[in-house]
Motif scaffolding. Structure first.
Motif, PDB file in Angstrom:
ATOM      1  N   GLY A  43      30.377 -39.606   0.804  1.00 53.86           N
ATOM      2  CA  GLY A  43      31.591 -40.198   0.272  1.00 53.86           C
ATOM      3  C   GLY A  43      31.760 -39.901  -1.207  1.00 53.86           C
ATOM      4  N   ALA A  44      32.974 -40.095  -1.683  1.00 55.34           N
ATOM      5  CA  ALA A  44      33.270 -39.865  -3.095  1.00 55.34           C
ATOM      6  C   ALA A  44      32.399 -40.747  -3.983  1.00 55.34           C
ATOM      7  CB  ALA A  44      34.752 -40.112  -3.365  1.00 55.34           C
ATOM      8  N   GLN A  45      32.193 -41.994  -3.585  1.00 48.90           N
ATOM      9  CA  GLN A  45      31.362 -42.906  -4.370  1.00 48.90           C
ATOM     10  C   GLN A  45      29.920 -42.407  -4.431  1.00 48.90           C
ATOM     11  OE1 GLN A  45      32.055 -45.497  -6.357  1.00 48.90           O
ATOM     12  NE2 GLN A  45      29.885 -45.618  -6.828  1.00 48.90           N
ATOM     13  N   GLU A  46      29.398 -41.919  -3.306  1.00 47.67           N
ATOM     14  CA  GLU A  46      28.041 -41.377  -3.289  1.00 47.67           C
ATOM     15  C   GLU A  46      27.925 -40.183  -4.240  1.00 47.67           C
ATOM     16  OE1 GLU A  46      25.983 -41.770   0.924  1.00 47.67           O
ATOM     17  OE2 GLU A  46      28.050 -41.035   1.087  1.00 47.67           O
ATOM     18  N   LEU A  47      28.935 -39.309  -4.228  1.00 49.54           N
ATOM     19  CA  LEU A  47      28.904 -38.160  -5.131  1.00 49.54           C
ATOM     20  C   LEU A  47      28.896 -38.592  -6.585  1.00 49.54           C
ATOM     21  CD1 LEU A  47      31.247 -35.571  -3.421  1.00 49.54           C
ATOM     22  CD2 LEU A  47      28.794 -35.368  -3.843  1.00 49.54           C
ATOM     23  N   SER A  48      29.615 -39.657  -6.891  1.00 46.29           N
ATOM     24  CA  SER A  48      29.632 -40.129  -8.277  1.00 46.29           C
ATOM     25  C   SER A  48      28.273 -40.670  -8.691  1.00 46.29           C
ATOM     26  CB  SER A  48      30.723 -41.182  -8.480  1.00 46.29           C
ATOM     27  OG  SER A  48      30.382 -42.399  -7.864  1.00 46.29           O
ATOM     28  N   GLU A  49      27.425 -41.022  -7.725  1.00 49.75           N
ATOM     29  CA  GLU A  49      26.068 -41.489  -8.009  1.00 49.75           C
ATOM     30  C   GLU A  49      25.083 -40.325  -8.119  1.00 49.75           C
ATOM     31  OE1 GLU A  49      25.261 -44.164  -4.786  1.00 49.75           O
ATOM     32  OE2 GLU A  49      26.916 -45.499  -5.335  1.00 49.75           O
ATOM     33  N   VAL A  50      25.442 -39.182  -7.546  1.00 46.34           N
ATOM     34  CA  VAL A  50      24.563 -38.013  -7.547  1.00 46.34           C
ATOM     35  C   VAL A  50      24.857 -37.099  -8.729  1.00 46.34           C
ATOM     36  CG1 VAL A  50      23.958 -35.907  -6.286  1.00 46.34           C
ATOM     37  CG2 VAL A  50      24.223 -38.071  -5.040  1.00 46.34           C
ATOM     38  N   LEU A  51      26.132 -36.820  -8.945  1.00 46.30           N
ATOM     39  CA  LEU A  51      26.521 -35.907 -10.019  1.00 46.30           C
ATOM     40  C   LEU A  51      26.527 -36.633 -11.354  1.00 46.30           C
ATOM     41  CD1 LEU A  51      29.510 -34.157  -8.229  1.00 46.30           C
ATOM     42  CD2 LEU A  51      27.153 -33.324  -8.433  1.00 46.30           C
ATOM     43  N   SER A  52      26.185 -35.911 -12.397  1.00 45.40           N
ATOM     44  CA  SER A  52      26.215 -36.511 -13.737  1.00 45.40           C
ATOM     45  C   SER A  52      27.662 -36.591 -14.218  1.00 45.40           C
ATOM     46  CB  SER A  52      25.382 -35.679 -14.711  1.00 45.40           C
ATOM     47  OG  SER A  52      26.052 -34.466 -15.023  1.00 45.40           O
ATOM     48  N   GLU A  53      27.885 -37.449 -15.186  1.00 47.30           N
ATOM     49  CA  GLU A  53      29.225 -37.556 -15.777  1.00 47.30           C
ATOM     50  C   GLU A  53      29.639 -36.234 -16.410  1.00 47.30           C
ATOM     51  OE1 GLU A  53      31.525 -39.932 -15.417  1.00 47.30           O
ATOM     52  OE2 GLU A  53      30.081 -40.843 -14.062  1.00 47.30           O
ATOM     53  N   ASP A  54      28.678 -35.519 -16.998  1.00 45.62           N
ATOM     54  CA  ASP A  54      28.986 -34.216 -17.592  1.00 45.62           C
ATOM     55  C   ASP A  54      29.431 -33.215 -16.522  1.00 45.62           C
ATOM     56  OD1 ASP A  54      28.439 -35.071 -20.164  1.00 45.62           O
ATOM     57  OD2 ASP A  54      26.416 -34.210 -20.203  1.00 45.62           O
ATOM     58  N   GLN A  55      28.765 -33.227 -15.371  1.00 47.58           N
ATOM     59  CA  GLN A  55      29.148 -32.318 -14.291  1.00 47.58           C
ATOM     60  C   GLN A  55      30.554 -32.648 -13.791  1.00 47.58           C
ATOM     61  OE1 GLN A  55      25.666 -33.224 -11.905  1.00 47.58           O
ATOM     62  NE2 GLN A  55      25.071 -31.063 -11.944  1.00 47.58           N
ATOM     63  N   ILE A  56      30.824 -33.921 -13.609  1.00 43.89           N
ATOM     64  CA  ILE A  56      32.137 -34.344 -13.123  1.00 43.89           C
ATOM     65  C   ILE A  56      33.221 -33.967 -14.130  1.00 43.89           C
ATOM     66  CG2 ILE A  56      33.566 -36.348 -12.529  1.00 43.89           C
ATOM     67  CD1 ILE A  56      30.954 -37.614 -11.360  1.00 43.89           C
ATOM     68  N   THR A  63      39.129 -27.598 -12.844  1.00 40.46           N
ATOM     69  CA  THR A  63      40.041 -27.634 -11.696  1.00 40.46           C
ATOM     70  C   THR A  63      41.388 -28.263 -12.015  1.00 40.46           C
ATOM     71  OG1 THR A  63      39.216 -29.785 -10.944  1.00 40.46           O
ATOM     72  CG2 THR A  63      38.102 -27.795 -10.071  1.00 40.46           C
ATOM     73  N   GLY A  64      41.441 -29.082 -13.060  1.00 40.36           N
ATOM     74  CA  GLY A  64      42.669 -29.804 -13.366  1.00 40.36           C
ATOM     75  C   GLY A  64      42.898 -31.003 -12.457  1.00 40.36           C
ATOM     76  N   LEU A  65      41.892 -31.352 -11.670  1.00 43.26           N
ATOM     77  CA  LEU A  65      41.997 -32.494 -10.760  1.00 43.26           C
ATOM     78  C   LEU A  65      41.588 -33.786 -11.454  1.00 43.26           C
ATOM     79  CD1 LEU A  65      40.332 -30.921  -7.587  1.00 43.26           C
ATOM     80  CD2 LEU A  65      42.777 -31.262  -7.983  1.00 43.26           C
ATOM     81  N   SER A  66      42.127 -34.891 -10.972  1.00 42.59           N
ATOM     82  CA  SER A  66      41.663 -36.195 -11.446  1.00 42.59           C
ATOM     83  C   SER A  66      40.260 -36.439 -10.887  1.00 42.59           C
ATOM     84  CB  SER A  66      42.606 -37.301 -10.977  1.00 42.59           C
ATOM     85  OG  SER A  66      42.465 -37.498  -9.578  1.00 42.59           O
ATOM     86  N   ARG A  67      39.579 -37.409 -11.441  1.00 44.19           N
ATOM     87  CA  ARG A  67      38.238 -37.760 -10.959  1.00 44.19           C
ATOM     88  C   ARG A  67      38.265 -38.080  -9.465  1.00 44.19           C
ATOM     89  NH1 ARG A  67      33.433 -39.748 -13.189  1.00 44.19           N
ATOM     90  NH2 ARG A  67      32.296 -41.136 -11.793  1.00 44.19           N
ATOM     91  N   GLU A  68      39.229 -38.875  -9.045  1.00 44.44           N
ATOM     92  CA  GLU A  68      39.328 -39.284  -7.638  1.00 44.44           C
ATOM     93  C   GLU A  68      39.596 -38.091  -6.733  1.00 44.44           C
ATOM     94  OE1 GLU A  68      41.114 -40.790 -10.193  1.00 44.44           O
ATOM     95  OE2 GLU A  68      39.673 -42.434 -10.368  1.00 44.44           O
ATOM     96  N   GLU A  69      40.522 -37.222  -7.156  1.00 43.22           N
ATOM     97  CA  GLU A  69      40.840 -36.027  -6.362  1.00 43.22           C
ATOM     98  C   GLU A  69      39.631 -35.103  -6.254  1.00 43.22           C
ATOM     99  OE1 GLU A  69      45.537 -35.222  -7.378  1.00 43.22           O
ATOM    100  OE2 GLU A  69      44.036 -34.756  -8.909  1.00 43.22           O
ATOM    101  N   LEU A  70      38.947 -34.914  -7.375  1.00 40.75           N
ATOM    102  CA  LEU A  70      37.776 -34.044  -7.407  1.00 40.75           C
ATOM    103  C   LEU A  70      36.695 -34.552  -6.462  1.00 40.75           C
ATOM    104  CD1 LEU A  70      36.204 -31.655  -8.796  1.00 40.75           C
ATOM    105  CD2 LEU A  70      35.213 -33.441 -10.223  1.00 40.75           C
ATOM    106  N   LEU A  71      36.339 -35.831  -6.599  1.00 39.45           N
ATOM    107  CA  LEU A  71      35.250 -36.379  -5.778  1.00 39.45           C
ATOM    108  C   LEU A  71      35.611 -36.388  -4.302  1.00 39.45           C
ATOM    109  CD1 LEU A  71      34.008 -39.229  -8.139  1.00 39.45           C
ATOM    110  CD2 LEU A  71      32.881 -37.036  -7.655  1.00 39.45           C
ATOM    111  N   LYS A  72      36.859 -36.684  -3.971  1.00 45.25           N
ATOM    112  CA  LYS A  72      37.280 -36.659  -2.572  1.00 45.25           C
ATOM    113  C   LYS A  72      37.216 -35.234  -2.027  1.00 45.25           C
ATOM    114  CE  LYS A  72      40.836 -37.703   0.811  1.00 45.25           C
ATOM    115  NZ  LYS A  72      40.217 -36.736   1.672  1.00 45.25           N
ATOM    116  N   GLY A  73      37.710 -34.281  -2.809  1.00 39.98           N
ATOM    117  CA  GLY A  73      37.665 -32.884  -2.380  1.00 39.98           C
ATOM    118  C   GLY A  73      36.241 -32.388  -2.189  1.00 39.98           C
ATOM    119  N   LEU A  74      35.366 -32.736  -3.125  1.00 42.69           N
ATOM    120  CA  LEU A  74      33.961 -32.352  -2.988  1.00 42.69           C
ATOM    121  C   LEU A  74      33.321 -33.007  -1.768  1.00 42.69           C
ATOM    122  CD1 LEU A  74      32.650 -32.404  -6.657  1.00 42.69           C
ATOM    123  CD2 LEU A  74      32.878 -30.414  -5.167  1.00 42.69           C
ATOM    124  N   ALA A  75      33.654 -34.267  -1.531  1.00 43.41           N
ATOM    125  CA  ALA A  75      33.099 -34.969  -0.368  1.00 43.41           C
ATOM    126  C   ALA A  75      33.512 -34.274   0.924  1.00 43.41           C
ATOM    127  CB  ALA A  75      33.554 -36.428  -0.364  1.00 43.41           C
TER     128      ALA A  75
END
Length: 101
Positions: A43-56, A63-75
């Motif tokens: 899930g997007a929330q899990e990815l936010s726990e795995v990836l560093s803030e710098d990576q995000i 990508t020009g994506l918002s945080r939510e769009e990015l994490l959902k797309g990656l998920a």
């Protein structure tokens, strides 16, 4: 480029990503993407726990994506991408990547 070139970078990057999942207590999820069995979803929330803030932040900038769009797309896409990069159920070696590119 050889093993010290692009193949080494790609192989190391994939290994680093899997180690991040393991370090966050989510190694079983990432391992399922590498194995030949069923992929576990992330899930997007899990990815936010795995990836560093710098990576995000870096990925958001690129990508020009918002945080939510990015994490959902990656998920949605990360399990498929890792699965496709590991068809043998193991991390490819740098030489494997060099042959593929």
């Amino acid at each position: 480029l050889g093993a010290s070139g692009l193949g080494g970078i790609l192989s190391g990057g994939l290994g680093d990503l899997l180690r991040q999942f393991q370090g966050a207590g989510k190694g079983d999820v990432a391992d399922s993407w590498v194995s030949t069995g069923q992929n576990k979803q992330v899930g997007a929330q899990e990815l936010s726990e795995v990836l560093s803030e710098d990576q995000i932040a870096f990925l958001m900038e690129k990508t020009g994506l918002s945080r939510e769009e990015l994490l959902k797309g990656l998920a949605d896409e990360l399990p498929k991408a890792v699965n496709e990069l590991t068809p043998s159920g193991r991390l490819p070696s740098p030489a494997d990547f060099d042959k593929a590119i």
